[in-house]
Design a protein around this motif. Sequence first.
Motif, PDB file in Angstrom:
ATOM      1  N   GLY A  27     -12.356  -5.037  -1.299  1.00 51.26           N
ATOM      2  CA  GLY A  27     -12.489  -4.324  -0.033  1.00 51.26           C
ATOM      3  C   GLY A  27     -13.804  -4.629   0.661  1.00 51.26           C
ATOM      4  O   GLY A  27     -13.848  -4.765   1.888  1.00 51.26           O
ATOM      5  N   LEU A  30     -13.387  -7.944   2.230  1.00 54.89           N
ATOM      6  CA  LEU A  30     -12.493  -7.820   3.393  1.00 54.89           C
ATOM      7  C   LEU A  30     -13.248  -7.291   4.603  1.00 54.89           C
ATOM      8  O   LEU A  30     -13.165  -7.843   5.700  1.00 54.89           O
ATOM      9  CB  LEU A  30     -11.332  -6.867   3.068  1.00 54.89           C
ATOM     10  CG  LEU A  30     -10.167  -7.411   2.260  1.00 54.89           C
ATOM     11  CD1 LEU A  30      -9.271  -6.270   1.814  1.00 54.89           C
ATOM     12  CD2 LEU A  30      -9.361  -8.398   3.085  1.00 54.89           C
ATOM     13  N   ASP A  31     -14.002  -6.200   4.383  1.00 53.06           N
ATOM     14  CA  ASP A  31     -14.713  -5.566   5.497  1.00 53.06           C
ATOM     15  C   ASP A  31     -15.750  -6.507   6.102  1.00 53.06           C
ATOM     16  O   ASP A  31     -15.805  -6.694   7.322  1.00 53.06           O
ATOM     17  CB  ASP A  31     -15.409  -4.284   5.018  1.00 53.06           C
ATOM     18  CG  ASP A  31     -14.417  -3.178   4.723  1.00 53.06           C
ATOM     19  OD1 ASP A  31     -13.238  -3.328   5.099  1.00 53.06           O
ATOM     20  OD2 ASP A  31     -14.818  -2.174   4.109  1.00 53.06           O
ATOM     21  N   PRO A  66      -6.570 -12.063  17.302  1.00 51.58           N
ATOM     22  CA  PRO A  66      -6.759 -10.825  16.550  1.00 51.58           C
ATOM     23  C   PRO A  66      -5.470 -10.045  16.327  1.00 51.58           C
ATOM     24  O   PRO A  66      -4.647  -9.901  17.238  1.00 51.58           O
ATOM     25  CB  PRO A  66      -7.728 -10.022  17.421  1.00 51.58           C
ATOM     26  CG  PRO A  66      -8.487 -11.033  18.168  1.00 51.58           C
ATOM     27  CD  PRO A  66      -7.481 -12.110  18.469  1.00 51.58           C
ATOM     28  N   GLU A  70     -14.901 -11.640  13.527  1.00 51.27           N
ATOM     29  CA  GLU A  70     -14.498 -11.199  14.875  1.00 51.27           C
ATOM     30  C   GLU A  70     -15.646 -10.639  15.693  1.00 51.27           C
ATOM     31  O   GLU A  70     -15.440 -10.155  16.806  1.00 51.27           O
ATOM     32  CB  GLU A  70     -13.359 -10.179  14.742  1.00 51.27           C
ATOM     33  CG  GLU A  70     -12.260 -10.770  13.877  1.00 51.27           C
ATOM     34  CD  GLU A  70     -10.901 -10.162  14.079  1.00 51.27           C
ATOM     35  OE1 GLU A  70     -10.723  -9.418  15.046  1.00 51.27           O
ATOM     36  OE2 GLU A  70     -10.019 -10.464  13.258  1.00 51.27           O
ATOM     37  N   THR A  71     -16.859 -10.671  15.143  1.00 55.25           N
ATOM     38  CA  THR A  71     -18.016 -10.201  15.903  1.00 55.25           C
ATOM     39  C   THR A  71     -19.049 -11.321  15.953  1.00 55.25           C
ATOM     40  O   THR A  71     -19.867 -11.459  15.043  1.00 55.25           O
ATOM     41  CB  THR A  71     -18.642  -8.958  15.243  1.00 55.25           C
ATOM     42  OG1 THR A  71     -17.588  -8.123  14.769  1.00 55.25           O
ATOM     43  CG2 THR A  71     -19.496  -8.177  16.221  1.00 55.25           C
ATOM     44  N   MET A  79       0.828  -1.200   0.000  1.00 56.48           N
ATOM     45  CA  MET A  79       0.000   0.000   0.000  1.00 56.48           C
ATOM     46  C   MET A  79       0.869   1.260   0.000  1.00 56.48           C
ATOM     47  O   MET A  79       0.551   2.240  -0.673  1.00 56.48           O
ATOM     48  CB  MET A  79      -0.918   0.011   1.218  1.00 56.48           C
ATOM     49  CG  MET A  79      -2.139   0.868   1.022  1.00 56.48           C
ATOM     50  SD  MET A  79      -3.576   0.166   1.824  1.00 56.48           S
ATOM     51  CE  MET A  79      -3.794   1.231   3.209  1.00 56.48           C
ATOM     52  N   SER A 138     -22.998  -0.989  -3.965  1.00 60.39           N
ATOM     53  CA  SER A 138     -22.493   0.392  -3.965  1.00 60.39           C
ATOM     54  C   SER A 138     -21.052   0.463  -4.471  1.00 60.39           C
ATOM     55  O   SER A 138     -20.522   1.543  -4.680  1.00 60.39           O
ATOM     56  CB  SER A 138     -22.620   1.009  -2.575  1.00 60.39           C
ATOM     57  OG  SER A 138     -21.493   0.716  -1.799  1.00 60.39           O
ATOM     58  N   ALA A 139     -20.424  -0.705  -4.664  1.00 62.83           N
ATOM     59  CA  ALA A 139     -19.045  -0.703  -5.176  1.00 62.83           C
ATOM     60  C   ALA A 139     -19.013  -0.793  -6.699  1.00 62.83           C
ATOM     61  O   ALA A 139     -17.943  -0.834  -7.287  1.00 62.83           O
ATOM     62  CB  ALA A 139     -18.267  -1.878  -4.578  1.00 62.83           C
ATOM     63  N   SER A 155      -7.634 -17.797  21.580  1.00 62.87           N
ATOM     64  CA  SER A 155      -8.379 -16.571  21.850  1.00 62.87           C
ATOM     65  C   SER A 155      -7.566 -15.328  21.519  1.00 62.87           C
ATOM     66  O   SER A 155      -8.097 -14.240  21.376  1.00 62.87           O
ATOM     67  CB  SER A 155      -8.796 -16.535  23.322  1.00 62.87           C
ATOM     68  OG  SER A 155      -7.635 -16.555  24.119  1.00 62.87           O
ATOM     69  N   ASN A 156      -6.291 -15.489  21.355  1.00 66.31           N
ATOM     70  CA  ASN A 156      -5.407 -14.318  21.202  1.00 66.31           C
ATOM     71  C   ASN A 156      -5.081 -14.008  19.746  1.00 66.31           C
ATOM     72  O   ASN A 156      -4.089 -13.357  19.452  1.00 66.31           O
ATOM     73  CB  ASN A 156      -4.120 -14.593  21.987  1.00 66.31           C
ATOM     74  CG  ASN A 156      -3.389 -13.317  22.318  1.00 66.31           C
ATOM     75  OD1 ASN A 156      -3.998 -12.253  22.345  1.00 66.31           O
ATOM     76  ND2 ASN A 156      -2.098 -13.415  22.542  1.00 66.31           N
ATOM     77  N   ALA A 183      -9.913  -3.648  -6.463  1.00 66.50           N
ATOM     78  CA  ALA A 183      -9.636  -3.314  -5.061  1.00 66.50           C
ATOM     79  C   ALA A 183     -10.907  -2.927  -4.308  1.00 66.50           C
ATOM     80  O   ALA A 183     -11.056  -3.244  -3.127  1.00 66.50           O
ATOM     81  CB  ALA A 183      -8.622  -2.181  -4.994  1.00 66.50           C
ATOM     82  N   THR A 184     -11.843  -2.259  -4.990  1.00 65.14           N
ATOM     83  CA  THR A 184     -13.047  -1.814  -4.311  1.00 65.14           C
ATOM     84  C   THR A 184     -13.907  -2.998  -3.885  1.00 65.14           C
ATOM     85  O   THR A 184     -14.366  -3.072  -2.748  1.00 65.14           O
ATOM     86  CB  THR A 184     -13.856  -0.907  -5.248  1.00 65.14           C
ATOM     87  OG1 THR A 184     -12.979   0.043  -5.818  1.00 65.14           O
ATOM     88  CG2 THR A 184     -14.957  -0.209  -4.496  1.00 65.14           C
ATOM     89  N   SER A 195     -14.115  -9.889   7.714  1.00 66.70           N
ATOM     90  CA  SER A 195     -13.371  -9.717   8.969  1.00 66.70           C
ATOM     91  C   SER A 195     -14.291  -9.247  10.088  1.00 66.70           C
ATOM     92  O   SER A 195     -14.152  -9.682  11.229  1.00 66.70           O
ATOM     93  CB  SER A 195     -12.191  -8.759   8.789  1.00 66.70           C
ATOM     94  OG  SER A 195     -12.638  -7.447   8.604  1.00 66.70           O
ATOM     95  N   THR A 196     -15.255  -8.383   9.760  1.00 64.66           N
ATOM     96  CA  THR A 196     -16.198  -7.973  10.806  1.00 64.66           C
ATOM     97  C   THR A 196     -16.999  -9.169  11.288  1.00 64.66           C
ATOM     98  O   THR A 196     -17.194  -9.369  12.494  1.00 64.66           O
ATOM     99  CB  THR A 196     -17.166  -6.884  10.288  1.00 64.66           C
ATOM    100  OG1 THR A 196     -16.397  -5.824   9.762  1.00 64.66           O
ATOM    101  CG2 THR A 196     -18.054  -6.364  11.394  1.00 64.66           C
TER     102      THR A 196
END
Lengths: 418, 314
Positions: A386, A389-390, A243, A397-398, A67, A416-417, A240-241, A382-383, A393-394
């Motif tokens: 992305g 990716l968003d 992230p 981890e949630t 990047m 929207s991309a 658990s560790n 990339a869009t 990963s959300t």
Amino acid sequence: MSIRNLIVATGLLLSTSSLALADEPNVEVMHYWTSGSEAAGLDVLKTLLEKEGVKWADSPVAGGTGMNMVQVLRARIASDTAPAAAQMHAQQVQAWAAEDVLADLSDVAQKDDWASVIAPELVPLITSNGKYVAVPVNVHRSNWLWYNKKVFDNAGLQPPTSWEEFNAVSDKLLAAGVTPLALGGQPWQELDLFESAVLGLGGPDFYRQAILQLDEKALQSDTMVKVFDQLRKMNKYVDSNYPGRDWNLATQMLIKGEAAMQIMGDWAKGELALANMQPNVDYGCVPAPGTKGSYVWLTDNFGFFVTKDPNKQAGQTAMASAILDKGFQEAFNLKKGSIPSRIDVSMDKFDFCGKAAYADRAEAQKSEKSLPSLAHNAAADATKTGVFLDVVSTFFETPSVTSKQAIDQLVAGLKSAQ
Amino acid sequence: MSMFQTSSQTVLPRRQVLDGAGLRGWFAKYASQVAVSPSIAIVLIAVYGFMVWTGVVSFTASKMLPNYNFVGFDQYVRLWSNPIWRIAVSNIFTFGLLFISISTLVGLALAILIDQRIRIEGFFRTIYLYPMALSFIVTGTAWKWILNPGLGIERLVHLWGWESFRFDWLINPQYAIYTLVIAGVWQSSGFVMALFLAALRGIDEDIIKAARLDGANGIAVYRRIIIPQLGPTFLTVLVILTQQAVKSFDLVVALTAGGPGNSTHLPATFMYTQTFGRDQMAVGAASAVMIFMTVAAIVVPYLYSDLRNQRDDV
């Protein structure tokens, strides 16, 4: 120092630095291969070019998985001082080609017969309007499952060949007190898992529909729900560790036997080799669960920026040709852990996993199961990558996000991309 | 400017300057303007010019490189439909409020404690001020290790024998934003302390003595007499910390990289990711404009009141 002296001195300095490059074939190479093995690999290319009388000017920009380099490259292009060559992922080649800044390599491609030596699945991504605009240096495979042999033998287990088996094996490993899966909780690593789950649970055709065509029906199908459900299950198979952990630290867990498996591209071999682990002795490599027969690839390329300077053009042509030199392909890929982008290089010096990757690729090419990687900028721009990716990963981890919600976010985000 | 004119007039009569020395005279007369003009030009172009340019780009369809196909407010619609942006916006308010208020309180408390004429005061001052000498990247990396449950505090307490102790904010999407506050406060409160300490030392001893004679105890002296006089310092602290909070980028990059699960993105990291990682330069520019307008909403009233006070003073 008076102002006039300063100006004269600066002028002299500038003119000497540009003179040094101007009167002989030269190539300024911008890249982010700064780690030991990568830099050593590029050194082979530099030596090769210098033998041909092409001067190499190195412009490395470290960090940020490229990047940072993209940022510098854009500034250079915007100010009309583009480097002669820059490293780029497959989709970045297409993005730069769309901006009309890449040089046409058709002549050298014709001369060296690229059409019959480059892996055919790469060609659509390194050509634009029928012209070659980039040269692939290497091909990595992302759908690998690495496992610690000792841990598996102690538990009396076989490496899983499907996601169902993966879950069963993982439950047994948990019971034996070993972390089943070594993972770093960074978006791209979680997308790696997602990618292998899509392919492993849905098969190559589903992967094409959902990932390459972004077909809404496929994205909203029950298979996709299963994919997210599988990711949710994997929450309990990682420690658990996890992230934020870097991928190489996850590989260290595998090396130490704290974790049993890792799903990661073949750059992991570098870490394993550093720890003196032998393939097929200390660790094993098999295709990620359910993806046997498929080859998910990613590739590093060099693109060349349009220039009117004949010396620069000569340097660019020489470099493009040298990248596909058989000797360089062998030497570089041995160091990098990848396999050649040519399909006619001797694999004798490569290790077991390298040979397996090369054979699997040939097999996958025949049965049309050679697929571009989503997590590594080969499948979508990339869009759109992305958005994946968003969401992934959300989701990962949630724990409160359901598979259905994740799919809705994915569909909305991709819309929207556009 | 006015000062310069009066002084040159006293040294040389104006006519003589113009007639006698030509260019040199002109230069002598306008030296100060000439001296500041490069910096004015640079600020105009590099700060205000690019602000305007960013605004223009936010209305275009720019992706990898800027282009000028205007699309109206489309990019703002896309920006606000992006869930990560909404997380980033709510994060900046949580982070900003906590970071500013806790840094101020801790800084003030430290300043008052050090103000008690303790021994080896210089030593303590240095200790508290030292974190400011580090970059946020160093702070972020150090705290990443300290807060990592497998390496830092949690592991240490486990080793001491308290096995059930849990402190996993760094890897918990709900609490990770607070780890940014912890690291930020650690970095900045020493600096705040230095500002307050300087202000405390500037307060007239006689007033305090008078208050003590009137029977005010220590707490009352601070509460009723000293702290109310620190108004201008509070304002300085507020302005400095606000711009630090809004600019926060390196701290996030080093400490959490926006994770876990995108829960710690701030507008600045969002902007960077969109522009350079996602080829969405126009969306990045739109988010930059939103950040700018938020800051302007805070700074403009402040500047306005400040300027008006100055005019009143004249």
